[in-house]
Design a protein around this motif. Structure first.
Motif, mmCIF file in Angstrom:
data_model
loop_
_atom_site.group_PDB
_atom_site.id
_atom_site.type_symbol
_atom_site.label_atom_id
_atom_site.label_comp_id
_atom_site.label_asym_id
_atom_site.label_seq_id
_atom_site.Cartn_x
_atom_site.Cartn_y
_atom_site.Cartn_z
ATOM 1 N N SER A 160 0.830 -1.197 0.000
ATOM 2 C CA SER A 160 0.000 0.000 0.000
ATOM 3 C C SER A 160 0.868 1.252 0.000
ATOM 4 C CB SER A 160 -0.921 0.008 1.229
ATOM 5 O OG SER A 160 -0.159 0.157 2.418
ATOM 6 N N SER A 161 0.244 2.372 -0.397
ATOM 7 C CA SER A 161 0.993 3.625 -0.457
ATOM 8 C C SER A 161 1.482 4.035 0.935
ATOM 9 C CB SER A 161 0.121 4.729 -1.061
ATOM 10 O OG SER A 161 -1.064 4.909 -0.302
ATOM 11 N N LYS B 59 -2.434 5.523 -6.473
ATOM 12 C CA LYS B 59 -3.307 4.728 -5.611
ATOM 13 C C LYS B 59 -4.279 5.542 -4.767
ATOM 14 C CE LYS B 59 -0.146 0.810 -5.220
ATOM 15 N NZ LYS B 59 0.509 -0.167 -4.312
#
Length: 352
Positions: A2-3, A39
């Motif tokens: 994930s970012s 994202k």
């Protein structure tokens, strides 16, 4: 990943000083920005700007002594604003939107002197097409970073001439590439100050000598004595501030001052990603003190208790000591840097 995890990973690397050099830091920051923009499930450009600023604040706080981090974040913010403006202009031209973009800025003197918060632009819908355009522009910045050395060193033959004596200090990859390119067409001599106590100058001299350049290492104390024989001083830098001042390796200020005394031109080789919109209101804010053991060893216990030892890693060099900046976009005098700042950074992003 994930970012958020990617952000935390880069923050940890910056805190631990696992990334060495402004170029490596800038590259990693750009990679992170692409992930964050790709994202982020956002509906407006204002939300995207707030998100990028929030990430930028974390990165800058992780390593405040690396201005390249903040510079790259500001470049990305400028891209976002410019792409949104272009998209709005295109929509207006196609007749799909009759009202101008919702901006609360004004050029009137009243608003310029009024509440600063009233000058903030309001950015609307964040479309899929706009996101793609922003990502492409950020990728273009990455390409610019990858070709910086080539763009700078290709100007070498314009500034270095045969039989000149060049002086430099410390180890700078940009200066190294610049001198090596010049050596392919010219024959000249280089004097390198050893840069005690880190002795990076010795490493620089070794690399230049391997390239067939006649190189001499001199102690820092001899810089002023031999400056009268030098034709040009070529410097690298850690950062370039908005007024044209430098944050560079310790000893740079002494060399630049000696050059000014002898009217020797001082040329700084640097990529534009090192150009910061910050001003040196306090020179000491850019000073980083490192372990003084190299200056006065701990074995000198009796003496250490009686003295205070400072081992600064960076110098602040006034723009009065610099004659020319050679960047990946050509040569510029210090007085022109304000224009480059306007072209690369938005005023709302100077302070993250």
């Amino acid at each position: 990943m994930s970012s958020k995890n990617v952000v935390d990973d880069l923050v940890a690397k910056l805190k631990r000083r696992q990334l060495v050099g402004s170029s490596a830091v800038a590259q990693e920051t750009l990679k992170l920005m692409i992930v964050v923009i790709s994202k982020a499930p956002l509906s407006t450009v204002n939300q995207l700007i707030d998100l990028v600023k929030s990430v930028g604040q974390k990165l800058v706080a992780a390593n405040p002594t690396e201005p390249a981090v903040g510079n790259i974040v500001r470049r990305v913010l400028h891209v976002i604003r410019e792409e949104y403006r272009d998209a709005e202009n295109n929509t207006n031209k196609q007749g799909e939107l009759t009202a101008p973009p919702s901006l609360t800025t004004s050029s009137s003197m009243y608003n310029l002197l009024g509440d600063p918060t009233s000058q903030q632009a309001v950015y609307g819908r964040y479309s899929h097409a706009l996101r793609n355009n922003i990502i492409q522009e950020v990728k273009d910045i990455r390409i610019e970073l990858e070709t910086i050395y080539d763009n700078i060193k290709n100007q070498a033959s314009l500034h270095i001439h045969s039989n000149e004596i060049i002086m430099t200090i410390g180890k700078s990859k940009t200066v190294e590439e610049f001198l090596k390119m010049a050596a392919s067409k010219r024959k000249f001599q280089v004097l390198v100050a050893e840069t005690a106590p880190s002795y990076q100058g010795q490493e620089m001299a070794l690399e230049l000598s391997k390239a067939g350049i006649e190189t001499t290492v001199i102690p820092d104390s001899a810089v002023f004595a031999v400056m009268s024989r030098v034709n040009k001083v070529i410097l690298g830098t850690h950062a370039v501030l908005a007024n044209g001042g430098l944050v560079a390796i310790t000893g740079t200020h002494m060399m630049a001052a000696a050059a000014k005394h002898h009217s020797t031109p001082v040329v700084v080789c640097t990529g534009l990603y090192k150009l910061s919109p910050l001003y040196p209101y306090d020179d000491d804010s850019f000073t980083v003190n490192i372990n003084p053991d190299a200056v006065l060893g701990f074995e000198e216990g009796d003496l250490i208790e009686k003295v205070t030892v400072a081992n600064p890693y960076y110098d602040y060099v006034s723009p009065d000591f610099v004659n020319l900046f050679i960047t990946n976009q050509g040569g510029h005098p210090p007085s022109y840097l304000y224009r480059l700042i306007v072209e690369n950074y938005h005023p709302d992003d100077h302070s993250l």
